[in-house]
Design a protein around this motif. Structure first.
Motif, PDB file in Angstrom:
ATOM      1  N   MET A  92      48.947 -21.690  -5.587  1.00  0.00           N
ATOM      2  CA  MET A  92      48.402 -23.041  -5.453  1.00  0.00           C
ATOM      3  C   MET A  92      49.528 -24.064  -5.350  1.00  0.00           C
ATOM      4  SD  MET A  92      45.515 -24.968  -6.138  1.00  0.00           S
ATOM      5  CE  MET A  92      45.356 -26.710  -6.337  1.00  0.00           C
ATOM      6  N   SER A  93      50.451 -23.923  -6.296  1.00  0.00           N
ATOM      7  CA  SER A  93      51.551 -24.856  -6.319  1.00  0.00           C
ATOM      8  C   SER A  93      52.292 -24.863  -4.988  1.00  0.00           C
ATOM      9  CB  SER A  93      52.472 -24.457  -7.470  1.00  0.00           C
ATOM     10  OG  SER A  93      53.782 -24.743  -7.151  1.00  0.00           O
ATOM     11  N   ASN A  94      52.607 -23.655  -4.508  1.00  0.00           N
ATOM     12  CA  ASN A  94      53.326 -23.571  -3.239  1.00  0.00           C
ATOM     13  C   ASN A  94      52.503 -24.085  -2.087  1.00  0.00           C
ATOM     14  OD1 ASN A  94      55.555 -22.581  -4.383  1.00  0.00           O
ATOM     15  ND2 ASN A  94      55.021 -20.427  -4.053  1.00  0.00           N
ATOM     16  N   LYS A  95      51.224 -23.796  -2.175  1.00  0.00           N
ATOM     17  CA  LYS A  95      50.333 -24.205  -1.090  1.00  0.00           C
ATOM     18  C   LYS A  95      50.316 -25.727  -0.955  1.00  0.00           C
ATOM     19  CE  LYS A  95      47.217 -23.702   2.012  1.00  0.00           C
ATOM     20  NZ  LYS A  95      47.684 -23.377   3.343  1.00  0.00           N
ATOM     21  N   ILE A  96      50.201 -26.397  -2.079  1.00  0.00           N
ATOM     22  CA  ILE A  96      50.175 -27.862  -2.015  1.00  0.00           C
ATOM     23  C   ILE A  96      51.508 -28.398  -1.529  1.00  0.00           C
ATOM     24  CG2 ILE A  96      50.095 -29.944  -3.460  1.00  0.00           C
ATOM     25  CD1 ILE A  96      47.739 -28.722  -4.911  1.00  0.00           C
ATOM     26  N   LYS A  97      52.568 -27.812  -2.005  1.00  0.00           N
ATOM     27  CA  LYS A  97      53.888 -28.251  -1.561  1.00  0.00           C
ATOM     28  C   LYS A  97      54.054 -28.026  -0.057  1.00  0.00           C
ATOM     29  CE  LYS A  97      58.464 -28.604  -3.337  1.00  0.00           C
ATOM     30  NZ  LYS A  97      59.322 -28.444  -4.455  1.00  0.00           N
ATOM     31  N   GLU A 106      51.742 -27.849   2.149  1.00  0.00           N
ATOM     32  CA  GLU A 106      50.890 -28.782   2.883  1.00  0.00           C
ATOM     33  C   GLU A 106      51.505 -30.181   2.912  1.00  0.00           C
ATOM     34  OE1 GLU A 106      48.014 -28.699   4.706  1.00  0.00           O
ATOM     35  OE2 GLU A 106      48.473 -26.562   4.704  1.00  0.00           O
ATOM     36  N   LYS A 119      54.138 -30.691   5.352  1.00  0.00           N
ATOM     37  CA  LYS A 119      53.728 -30.780   6.755  1.00  0.00           C
ATOM     38  C   LYS A 119      53.579 -32.230   7.217  1.00  0.00           C
ATOM     39  CE  LYS A 119      51.104 -26.467   7.020  1.00  0.00           C
ATOM     40  NZ  LYS A 119      49.716 -25.956   6.933  1.00  0.00           N
ATOM     41  N   GLU A 133      45.682 -22.682 -12.839  1.00  0.00           N
ATOM     42  CA  GLU A 133      46.228 -23.349 -11.656  1.00  0.00           C
ATOM     43  C   GLU A 133      46.477 -22.354 -10.539  1.00  0.00           C
ATOM     44  OE1 GLU A 133      49.809 -25.042 -13.060  1.00  0.00           O
ATOM     45  OE2 GLU A 133      48.837 -26.702 -14.066  1.00  0.00           O
ATOM     46  N   ILE A 138      44.588 -20.112  -8.785  1.00  0.00           N
ATOM     47  CA  ILE A 138      43.693 -19.663  -7.729  1.00  0.00           C
ATOM     48  C   ILE A 138      44.249 -20.096  -6.384  1.00  0.00           C
ATOM     49  CG2 ILE A 138      41.409 -19.974  -6.740  1.00  0.00           C
ATOM     50  CD1 ILE A 138      40.333 -20.087  -9.540  1.00  0.00           C
ATOM     51  N   LEU A 183      44.112 -21.557  -3.377  1.00  0.00           N
ATOM     52  CA  LEU A 183      43.218 -22.416  -2.623  1.00  0.00           C
ATOM     53  C   LEU A 183      43.756 -22.664  -1.217  1.00  0.00           C
ATOM     54  CD1 LEU A 183      42.414 -25.194  -5.219  1.00  0.00           C
ATOM     55  CD2 LEU A 183      41.038 -23.209  -4.617  1.00  0.00           C
ATOM     56  N   GLU A 184      42.840 -22.745  -0.300  1.00  0.00           N
ATOM     57  CA  GLU A 184      43.247 -23.149   1.050  1.00  0.00           C
ATOM     58  C   GLU A 184      43.170 -24.673   1.113  1.00  0.00           C
ATOM     59  OE1 GLU A 184      44.477 -21.371   3.635  1.00  0.00           O
ATOM     60  OE2 GLU A 184      44.587 -19.818   2.099  1.00  0.00           O
ATOM     61  N   VAL A 185      44.075 -25.288   0.429  1.00  0.00           N
ATOM     62  CA  VAL A 185      44.046 -26.740   0.379  1.00  0.00           C
ATOM     63  C   VAL A 185      44.748 -27.312   1.597  1.00  0.00           C
ATOM     64  CG1 VAL A 185      44.829 -28.737  -0.924  1.00  0.00           C
ATOM     65  CG2 VAL A 185      44.039 -26.711  -2.113  1.00  0.00           C
ATOM     66  N   THR A 186      44.196 -28.354   2.156  1.00  0.00           N
ATOM     67  CA  THR A 186      44.891 -29.033   3.245  1.00  0.00           C
ATOM     68  C   THR A 186      45.256 -30.438   2.790  1.00  0.00           C
ATOM     69  OG1 THR A 186      42.883 -30.003   4.114  1.00  0.00           O
ATOM     70  CG2 THR A 186      43.478 -27.815   4.944  1.00  0.00           C
ATOM     71  N   ILE A 239      47.916 -34.394  -9.307  1.00  0.00           N
ATOM     72  CA  ILE A 239      48.127 -33.213  -8.452  1.00  0.00           C
ATOM     73  C   ILE A 239      49.506 -33.261  -7.778  1.00  0.00           C
ATOM     74  CG2 ILE A 239      47.382 -32.206  -6.241  1.00  0.00           C
ATOM     75  CD1 ILE A 239      45.588 -31.193  -8.329  1.00  0.00           C
ATOM     76  N   PHE A 249      52.251 -30.461  -8.586  1.00  0.00           N
ATOM     77  CA  PHE A 249      52.522 -29.400  -7.617  1.00  0.00           C
ATOM     78  C   PHE A 249      53.576 -29.767  -6.575  1.00  0.00           C
ATOM     79  CE2 PHE A 249      48.137 -28.591  -9.077  1.00  0.00           C
ATOM     80  CZ  PHE A 249      48.390 -27.395  -9.711  1.00  0.00           C
ATOM     81  N   LEU A 252      41.424 -30.075  -9.805  1.00  0.00           N
ATOM     82  CA  LEU A 252      41.397 -28.685  -9.342  1.00  0.00           C
ATOM     83  C   LEU A 252      39.960 -28.238  -9.105  1.00  0.00           C
ATOM     84  CD1 LEU A 252      44.117 -27.144 -11.676  1.00  0.00           C
ATOM     85  CD2 LEU A 252      44.236 -27.341  -9.195  1.00  0.00           C
ATOM     86  N   LEU A 293      38.796 -29.577  -5.843  1.00  0.00           N
ATOM     87  CA  LEU A 293      39.364 -28.868  -4.699  1.00  0.00           C
ATOM     88  C   LEU A 293      38.700 -27.498  -4.539  1.00  0.00           C
ATOM     89  CD1 LEU A 293      43.120 -29.809  -5.149  1.00  0.00           C
ATOM     90  CD2 LEU A 293      41.573 -30.642  -3.383  1.00  0.00           C
TER      91      LEU A 293
END
Lengths: 318, 173
Positions: free
Chosen positions: A1-6, A8, A11, B104, B106, B108-111, B127, B131, B159, B162
């Motif tokens: 999650m952490s990496n994903k938000i970072k 994103e 980008k 924290e 999971i 997620l396919e967060v955009t 957030i 993160f 979270l 999201l």
């Protein structure tokens, strides 16, 4: 999650002119830094600070006048005599992004949930005249008209009373009995006023010669909601402190001049919550910082006290 | 870095720029999430540079330069939002009795769009700080000047939003 938000966030493309804009900001500041500003106008900043320090409370401000211009009335203003003008809370036209909590419109003024608590049993004894009943008419989708109504509120329907011993221009109270349980809460008008000294706020709280007991706790207990209170033993020191509170000087809170916001002050050495029980059952909560600063509730100002008196009080809190 | 802060505190704008430029991209991206467009985000960066250089002399602890700067940039973003949109920020009383182990992890396919559209301003703050900036909850509570329990509650709520967003009815977006 952490990496994903970072990932994103990264980008988000960086525009070419970014560094140029940083430089423009710095050079603009540099030009102004030598100028003496007689009147400090901290437009919007106090409001932002209020947001950042909202602890279970809220700010409800709107920076724009109806014609879209920004006027000094929305700004926290420090006058030459040292008084601070706190702008009236302006009610928003668009609250669609807002989550809302306790406020009541009374006499055209906005009263917000107070930092002083009252036990419902004690509240019964100081209930004054019934002023009206709130309407739960303000919600996230309300139009402006909803706010013009007396007793519009965000708290549903409940009866509103004046409070014996307190000015109703400053404090009102909600009181309700339901299913055998009593509920009472103070609401205070701390906006649209000019604060010349501590008396404008602390004087209204009727603390002098009216204390039944007092206790304090340190930062980490406050921060974690642990009810580990120590009693204040010297009533004499406390009373002198409370008298001095009427003379303290108000200072506007902004992000660079708001000691409670400084991380170094947020520790067990420099931070105390002082809770003062009054004879009528109300419980006033103040925050004290070692350097001589005092905060009450969620106001846009804080106060600075004469060092000698403050240190005598502080020594009682160690 | 601490030397640069001290130099900047004396009014040395070159030292300050050297410091500021380390963080300007972070500030821009954070601002973008709040204000939702490049022009306003650039305005926030400029305003942050302006306010922070003007007030760096008041920064007592140079080691907190970064979080101090982040606080200012959040303030600038909020101010801009208020001016443009008349948004109000009301915080409900938050209960801070959550357990420490907020999940924290999971995947997620967060955009970016989810962050921008789904979260309110205080949720965005928590957030992003957690993160993007990698701050601990304790550091977040200090940066935003809120009790630790409140920071936890906001993080948990954000979270949750999201996650719901993934399961919810917006998948076609």
């Amino acid at each position: 999650m952490s990496n994903k938000i970072k990932q994103e966030m990264n980008k988000i493309e960086i525009p070419k002119e970014l560094s140029e804009r940083s430089k423009m900001g710095v050079s603009q500041a540099k030009k102004e830094m030598n100028k003496d500003r007689k009147r400090i106008n901290v437009k919007g900043i106090g409001i932002a600070a209020a947001l950042l320090v909202s602890v279970g409370a809220f700010t409800l401000f709107n920076n724009d006048t109806p014609d879209g211009t920004t006027e000094s009335q929305e700004a926290l203003v420090v006058n030459e005599d040292g008084s601070v003008e706190i702008p009236a809370i302006q009610l928003p036209e668009d609250t669609s992004s807002a989550s809302m909590i306790g406020l009541i419109i009374y006499n055209g003024k906005v009263y917000t949930q107070a930092a002083t608590e009252i036990d419902p049993e004690d509240a019964k004894a100081i209930i004054g005249d019934k002023l009206g009943t709130t309407k739960g008419t303000i919600d996230e989708w309300s139009k402006q008209e909803a706010y013009d109504e007396e007793f519009a509120s965000t708290i549903g329907e409940t009866d509103v009373y004046s409070v014996k011993g307190y000015d109703k221009d400053f404090r009102i109270m909600t009181y309700q009995e339901q299913d055998g349980k009593k509920y009472a809460e103070f609401y205070e008008n701390l906006n649209g006023i000019t604060i010349n000294s501590g008396e404008g706020v602390f004087g209204q709280l009727n603390m002098v010669s009216n204390v039944s007991s007092a206790q304090y706790r340190n930062f980490s207990d406050w921060d974690n909601g642990i009810k580990n209170y120590q009693s204040v033993t010297s009533m004499q020191a406390l009373n002198i402190f409370l008298e001095e509170l009427n003379k303290v000087k108000p200072l506007p809170r902004e992000e660079n001049s708001d000691p409670i916001g400084n991380s170094p002050n947020r520790n067990n050495e420099d931070f105390r919550e002082l809770s003062i029980n009054l004879n009528d059952g109300s419980l006033v909560r103040l925050t004290l910082l070692r350097d001589g600063y005092i905060y009450y509730g969620f106001m846009d100002v804080y106060f600075e006290m004469n060092e000698d008196v403050f240190l005598k009080m502080w020594s009682q809190l160690e | 870095m601490l030397d640069l802060v001290k130099e900047a505190q004396k009014g040395n704008d070159k030292a300050f720029m050297a410091l500021f430029q380390k963080y300007e991209q972070d500030i821009y991206r954070m601002a973008f999430v709040y204000v939702k467009n490049p022009n306003d985000a650039l305005d926030v960066v400029q305003e942050t540079a302006y306010r922070s250089f003007k007030s760096i002399k008041n920064l007592k602890e140079p080691k907190y330069f970064k979080t101090w700067l982040i606080r200012i940039s959040i303030s600038c973003s909020m101010d801009l939002l208020r001016k443009k949109k008349k948004v109000v920020y009301l915080k409900p009383e938050l209960e801070g009795n959550l357990s420490d182990d907020i999940n924290e992890d999971i995947d997620l396919e967060v955009t970016v769009r989810d962050l921008i559209e789904r979260l309110n301003e205080d949720e965005k703050s928590v957030i992003i700080l957690r993160f993007y900036e990698g701050l601990t909850l304790k550091e977040i509570s200090k940066t935003l000047n809120i009790p630790l329990g409140t920071a936890k509650t906001i993080l948990y709520r954000a979270l949750d939003k999201l996650r719901k967003n993934l399961k919810g009815d917006d998948f076609y977006e």
